[in-house]
Write a protein that holds these residues in place. Structure first.
Motif, PDB file in Angstrom:
ATOM      1  N   ASN A  45       0.843  -1.188   0.000  1.00 51.75           N
ATOM      2  CA  ASN A  45       0.000   0.000   0.000  1.00 51.75           C
ATOM      3  C   ASN A  45       0.886   1.249   0.000  1.00 51.75           C
ATOM      4  O   ASN A  45       0.914   2.025   0.952  1.00 51.75           O
ATOM      5  CB  ASN A  45      -0.921  -0.015   1.221  1.00 51.75           C
ATOM      6  N   VAL A  46       1.639   1.396  -1.078  1.00 50.91           N
ATOM      7  CA  VAL A  46       2.614   2.476  -1.179  1.00 50.91           C
ATOM      8  C   VAL A  46       2.289   3.347  -2.390  1.00 50.91           C
ATOM      9  O   VAL A  46       2.079   2.834  -3.494  1.00 50.91           O
ATOM     10  CB  VAL A  46       4.044   1.923  -1.306  1.00 50.91           C
ATOM     11  N   ARG A  47       2.249   4.629  -2.164  1.00 52.52           N
ATOM     12  CA  ARG A  47       2.004   5.584  -3.249  1.00 52.52           C
ATOM     13  C   ARG A  47       3.289   6.334  -3.546  1.00 52.52           C
ATOM     14  O   ARG A  47       3.915   6.901  -2.641  1.00 52.52           O
ATOM     15  CB  ARG A  47       0.893   6.568  -2.857  1.00 52.52           C
ATOM     16  N   ILE A  48       3.691   6.321  -4.812  1.00 53.61           N
ATOM     17  CA  ILE A  48       4.939   6.960  -5.214  1.00 53.61           C
ATOM     18  C   ILE A  48       4.643   7.956  -6.326  1.00 53.61           C
ATOM     19  O   ILE A  48       4.586   7.586  -7.509  1.00 53.61           O
ATOM     20  CB  ILE A  48       5.976   5.917  -5.678  1.00 53.61           C
ATOM     21  N   PRO A  49       4.414   9.218  -5.981  1.00 57.89           N
ATOM     22  CA  PRO A  49       4.183  10.229  -7.007  1.00 57.89           C
ATOM     23  C   PRO A  49       5.428  10.394  -7.881  1.00 57.89           C
ATOM     24  O   PRO A  49       6.548  10.095  -7.444  1.00 57.89           O
ATOM     25  CB  PRO A  49       3.916  11.506  -6.198  1.00 57.89           C
ATOM     26  N   PRO A  50       5.270  10.854  -9.109  1.00 62.63           N
ATOM     27  CA  PRO A  50       6.438  11.112  -9.956  1.00 62.63           C
ATOM     28  C   PRO A  50       7.417  12.055  -9.253  1.00 62.63           C
ATOM     29  O   PRO A  50       6.981  13.076  -8.683  1.00 62.63           O
ATOM     30  CB  PRO A  50       5.835  11.766 -11.206  1.00 62.63           C
ATOM     31  N   PRO A  51       8.698  11.734  -9.254  1.00 60.09           N
ATOM     32  CA  PRO A  51       9.667  12.610  -8.603  1.00 60.09           C
ATOM     33  C   PRO A  51       9.680  14.013  -9.206  1.00 60.09           C
ATOM     34  O   PRO A  51       9.460  14.188 -10.407  1.00 60.09           O
ATOM     35  CB  PRO A  51      11.007  11.897  -8.854  1.00 60.09           C
ATOM     36  N   ARG A  52       9.924  14.989  -8.362  1.00 59.11           N
ATOM     37  CA  ARG A  52      10.105  16.362  -8.826  1.00 59.11           C
ATOM     38  C   ARG A  52      11.561  16.510  -9.262  1.00 59.11           C
ATOM     39  O   ARG A  52      12.469  16.211  -8.493  1.00 59.11           O
ATOM     40  CB  ARG A  52       9.805  17.366  -7.709  1.00 59.11           C
ATOM     41  N   ARG A  53      11.777  16.979 -10.471  1.00 59.05           N
ATOM     42  CA  ARG A  53      13.136  17.165 -10.960  1.00 59.05           C
ATOM     43  C   ARG A  53      13.544  18.615 -10.798  1.00 59.05           C
ATOM     44  O   ARG A  53      12.884  19.524 -11.310  1.00 59.05           O
ATOM     45  CB  ARG A  53      13.250  16.755 -12.428  1.00 59.05           C
ATOM     46  N   VAL A  54      14.639  18.829 -10.052  1.00 58.31           N
ATOM     47  CA  VAL A  54      15.158  20.172  -9.811  1.00 58.31           C
ATOM     48  C   VAL A  54      16.655  20.155 -10.107  1.00 58.31           C
ATOM     49  O   VAL A  54      17.377  19.315  -9.572  1.00 58.31           O
ATOM     50  CB  VAL A  54      14.922  20.621  -8.356  1.00 58.31           C
ATOM     51  N   PRO A  55      17.155  21.038 -10.949  1.00 55.48           N
ATOM     52  CA  PRO A  55      18.590  21.062 -11.254  1.00 55.48           C
ATOM     53  C   PRO A  55      19.427  21.196  -9.986  1.00 55.48           C
ATOM     54  O   PRO A  55      19.047  21.901  -9.042  1.00 55.48           O
ATOM     55  CB  PRO A  55      18.746  22.290 -12.155  1.00 55.48           C
ATOM     56  N   LEU A  70       9.476  21.729   0.418  1.00 56.89           N
ATOM     57  CA  LEU A  70       8.156  22.283   0.735  1.00 56.89           C
ATOM     58  C   LEU A  70       7.125  21.829  -0.292  1.00 56.89           C
ATOM     59  O   LEU A  70       6.015  21.393   0.067  1.00 56.89           O
ATOM     60  CB  LEU A  70       8.223  23.801   0.779  1.00 56.89           C
ATOM     61  N   GLN A  71       7.477  21.906  -1.567  1.00 58.76           N
ATOM     62  CA  GLN A  71       6.548  21.489  -2.619  1.00 58.76           C
ATOM     63  C   GLN A  71       6.265  19.992  -2.536  1.00 58.76           C
ATOM     64  O   GLN A  71       5.113  19.560  -2.691  1.00 58.76           O
ATOM     65  CB  GLN A  71       7.118  21.855  -3.996  1.00 58.76           C
ATOM     66  N   ALA A  72       7.304  19.192  -2.297  1.00 62.01           N
ATOM     67  CA  ALA A  72       7.120  17.741  -2.199  1.00 62.01           C
ATOM     68  C   ALA A  72       6.271  17.365  -0.988  1.00 62.01           C
ATOM     69  O   ALA A  72       5.530  16.378  -1.019  1.00 62.01           O
ATOM     70  CB  ALA A  72       8.474  17.046  -2.133  1.00 62.01           C
ATOM     71  N   SER A  73       6.379  18.149   0.069  1.00 58.19           N
ATOM     72  CA  SER A  73       5.674  17.815   1.318  1.00 58.19           C
ATOM     73  C   SER A  73       4.166  17.819   1.159  1.00 58.19           C
ATOM     74  O   SER A  73       3.457  17.134   1.894  1.00 58.19           O
ATOM     75  CB  SER A  73       6.083  18.784   2.429  1.00 58.19           C
ATOM     76  N   GLY A  81       7.141   9.823   3.833  1.00 61.56           N
ATOM     77  CA  GLY A  81       8.090  10.914   3.984  1.00 61.56           C
ATOM     78  C   GLY A  81       8.599  11.413   2.650  1.00 61.56           C
ATOM     79  O   GLY A  81       8.059  11.106   1.589  1.00 61.56           O
ATOM     80  N   ILE A  82       9.678  12.199   2.726  1.00 64.65           N
ATOM     81  CA  ILE A  82      10.246  12.874   1.553  1.00 64.65           C
ATOM     82  C   ILE A  82      11.683  12.425   1.359  1.00 64.65           C
ATOM     83  O   ILE A  82      12.471  12.382   2.310  1.00 64.65           O
ATOM     84  CB  ILE A  82      10.211  14.402   1.738  1.00 64.65           C
ATOM     85  N   LEU A  83      12.030  12.109   0.118  1.00 62.90           N
ATOM     86  CA  LEU A  83      13.385  11.708  -0.238  1.00 62.90           C
ATOM     87  C   LEU A  83      13.990  12.723  -1.191  1.00 62.90           C
ATOM     88  O   LEU A  83      13.368  13.088  -2.189  1.00 62.90           O
ATOM     89  CB  LEU A  83      13.384  10.333  -0.900  1.00 62.90           C
ATOM     90  N   LEU A  84      15.192  13.165  -0.878  1.00 65.73           N
ATOM     91  CA  LEU A  84      15.984  13.982  -1.794  1.00 65.73           C
ATOM     92  C   LEU A  84      17.162  13.135  -2.244  1.00 65.73           C
ATOM     93  O   LEU A  84      17.971  12.708  -1.417  1.00 65.73           O
ATOM     94  CB  LEU A  84      16.469  15.263  -1.110  1.00 65.73           C
ATOM     95  N   LEU A  85      17.254  12.856  -3.535  1.00 65.22           N
ATOM     96  CA  LEU A  85      18.320  12.015  -4.079  1.00 65.22           C
ATOM     97  C   LEU A  85      19.071  12.779  -5.156  1.00 65.22           C
ATOM     98  O   LEU A  85      18.491  13.184  -6.163  1.00 65.22           O
ATOM     99  CB  LEU A  85      17.738  10.729  -4.671  1.00 65.22           C
ATOM    100  N   ILE A  86      20.380  12.981  -4.934  1.00 67.08           N
ATOM    101  CA  ILE A  86      21.228  13.608  -5.936  1.00 67.08           C
ATOM    102  C   ILE A  86      22.562  12.876  -5.986  1.00 67.08           C
ATOM    103  O   ILE A  86      22.888  12.088  -5.091  1.00 67.08           O
ATOM    104  CB  ILE A  86      21.476  15.107  -5.650  1.00 67.08           C
ATOM    105  N   ASP A  87      23.331  13.124  -7.033  1.00 69.51           N
ATOM    106  CA  ASP A  87      24.684  12.575  -7.133  1.00 69.51           C
ATOM    107  C   ASP A  87      25.630  13.437  -6.313  1.00 69.51           C
ATOM    108  O   ASP A  87      25.485  14.665  -6.259  1.00 69.51           O
ATOM    109  CB  ASP A  87      25.152  12.560  -8.591  1.00 69.51           C
ATOM    110  N   SER A  88      26.624  12.795  -5.702  1.00 63.53           N
ATOM    111  CA  SER A  88      27.593  13.584  -4.945  1.00 63.53           C
ATOM    112  C   SER A  88      28.600  14.254  -5.866  1.00 63.53           C
ATOM    113  O   SER A  88      29.206  15.262  -5.511  1.00 63.53           O
ATOM    114  CB  SER A  88      28.335  12.696  -3.937  1.00 63.53           C
ATOM    115  N   ASP A  89      28.783  13.685  -7.091  1.00 65.84           N
ATOM    116  CA  ASP A  89      29.794  14.198  -8.023  1.00 65.84           C
ATOM    117  C   ASP A  89      31.135  14.270  -7.295  1.00 65.84           C
ATOM    118  O   ASP A  89      31.593  13.271  -6.767  1.00 65.84           O
ATOM    119  CB  ASP A  89      29.366  15.538  -8.607  1.00 65.84           C
ATOM    120  N   ASP A  90      31.726  15.454  -7.223  1.00 65.21           N
ATOM    121  CA  ASP A  90      33.023  15.578  -6.547  1.00 65.21           C
ATOM    122  C   ASP A  90      32.897  16.120  -5.129  1.00 65.21           C
ATOM    123  O   ASP A  90      33.907  16.367  -4.461  1.00 65.21           O
ATOM    124  CB  ASP A  90      33.964  16.477  -7.364  1.00 65.21           C
ATOM    125  N   ASP A  91      31.674  16.316  -4.667  1.00 65.75           N
ATOM    126  CA  ASP A  91      31.479  16.796  -3.294  1.00 65.75           C
ATOM    127  C   ASP A  91      31.594  15.637  -2.317  1.00 65.75           C
ATOM    128  O   ASP A  91      31.370  14.479  -2.663  1.00 65.75           O
ATOM    129  CB  ASP A  91      30.097  17.439  -3.150  1.00 65.75           C
TER     130      ASP A  91
END
Length: 209
Positions: A45-55, A70-73, A81-91
């Motif tokens: 019973n899991v709902r997964i809205p399309p991810p929001r893409r932000v540069p 805020l928008q995802a919330s 809950g809310i997940l933020l997933l990005i690449d670390s690249d060189d950070d």
């Protein structure tokens, strides 16, 4: 007066995982991965809205991650809950990750929030489980993983170099199918950032449930 024994049980809403990503490929690949992890926990019973893409440049800028969270919330009205997933690249993930999480929590401290940095990029998780992707999407068979998958700067190029169907790896075409095929446990063992991702998703899926 309603008989408490025969009354209808309270309806429990779905578990919602709202997400923010930076890459176009993750928009289709992340939901596939989230559903796989939910399945391993027997949570249907899991709902997964399309991810929001932000540069990425907008996310890390002042007010960027705050606005994205805020928008995802608004999509999370009950459990989840809310997940933020990005690449670390060189950070450094150990520096940037906690900093973004602190900012996200300041924006919506009432929600369960996770920040995961794929080290160095999402595709490094595929490299960590390379043997399980042999023969998929035109990849060579057998397919041996690199010694340290998360140390490679250019996982997309690594995949392209091992495709034998004459086409390069394209995130918008290949990322979602590979996300549905790679061995999760193998990736957890070889890629610490993917292990963190799985642990964080498990926590979000159980939040408030």
């Amino acid at each position: 007066m309603t008989d408490p024994i025969t009354a209808s049980p309270q309806v429990t809403g779905p578990i919602t995982i709202a997400s923010v990503v930076e890459g176009e490929g993750e928009v289709s690949a992340l939901p596939v991965l989230l559903r796989r992890i939910a399945g391993t926990l027997s949570l249907w019973n899991v709902r997964i809205p399309p991810p929001r893409r932000v540069p990425r440049t907008k996310l890390v800028a002042p007010g960027g991650v705050e606005d994205a969270v805020l928008q995802a919330s608004y999509q999370v009205t009950g459990a989840g809950g809310i997940l933020l997933l990005i690449d670390s690249d060189d950070d450094c993930p150990a520096t940037l990750g906690p900093a973004l999480l602190d900012r996200a929590r300041r924006a919506r401290g009432d929600k369960e929030i996770s920040v995961v940095l794929a080290h160095r990029e999402f595709e490094a998780w595929f490299l960590a489980a390379a043997p399980s992707l042999a023969g998929h999407r035109g990849l060579a068979d057998p397919l041996e993983p690199p010694p340290d998958p998360e140390a490679i700067r250019g996982a997309k190029e690594w995949l392209s170099a091992r495709k034998i169907d004459g086409t390069p790896y394209k995130p918008t075409v290949d990322q979602a199918p590979l996300a549905g095929a790679f061995d999760l446990e193998l990736a957890r063992k070889a890629a610490p950032s993917f292990d963190k991702f799985c642990r964080d998703i498990e926590r979000l899926l159980r939040a408030g449930s």
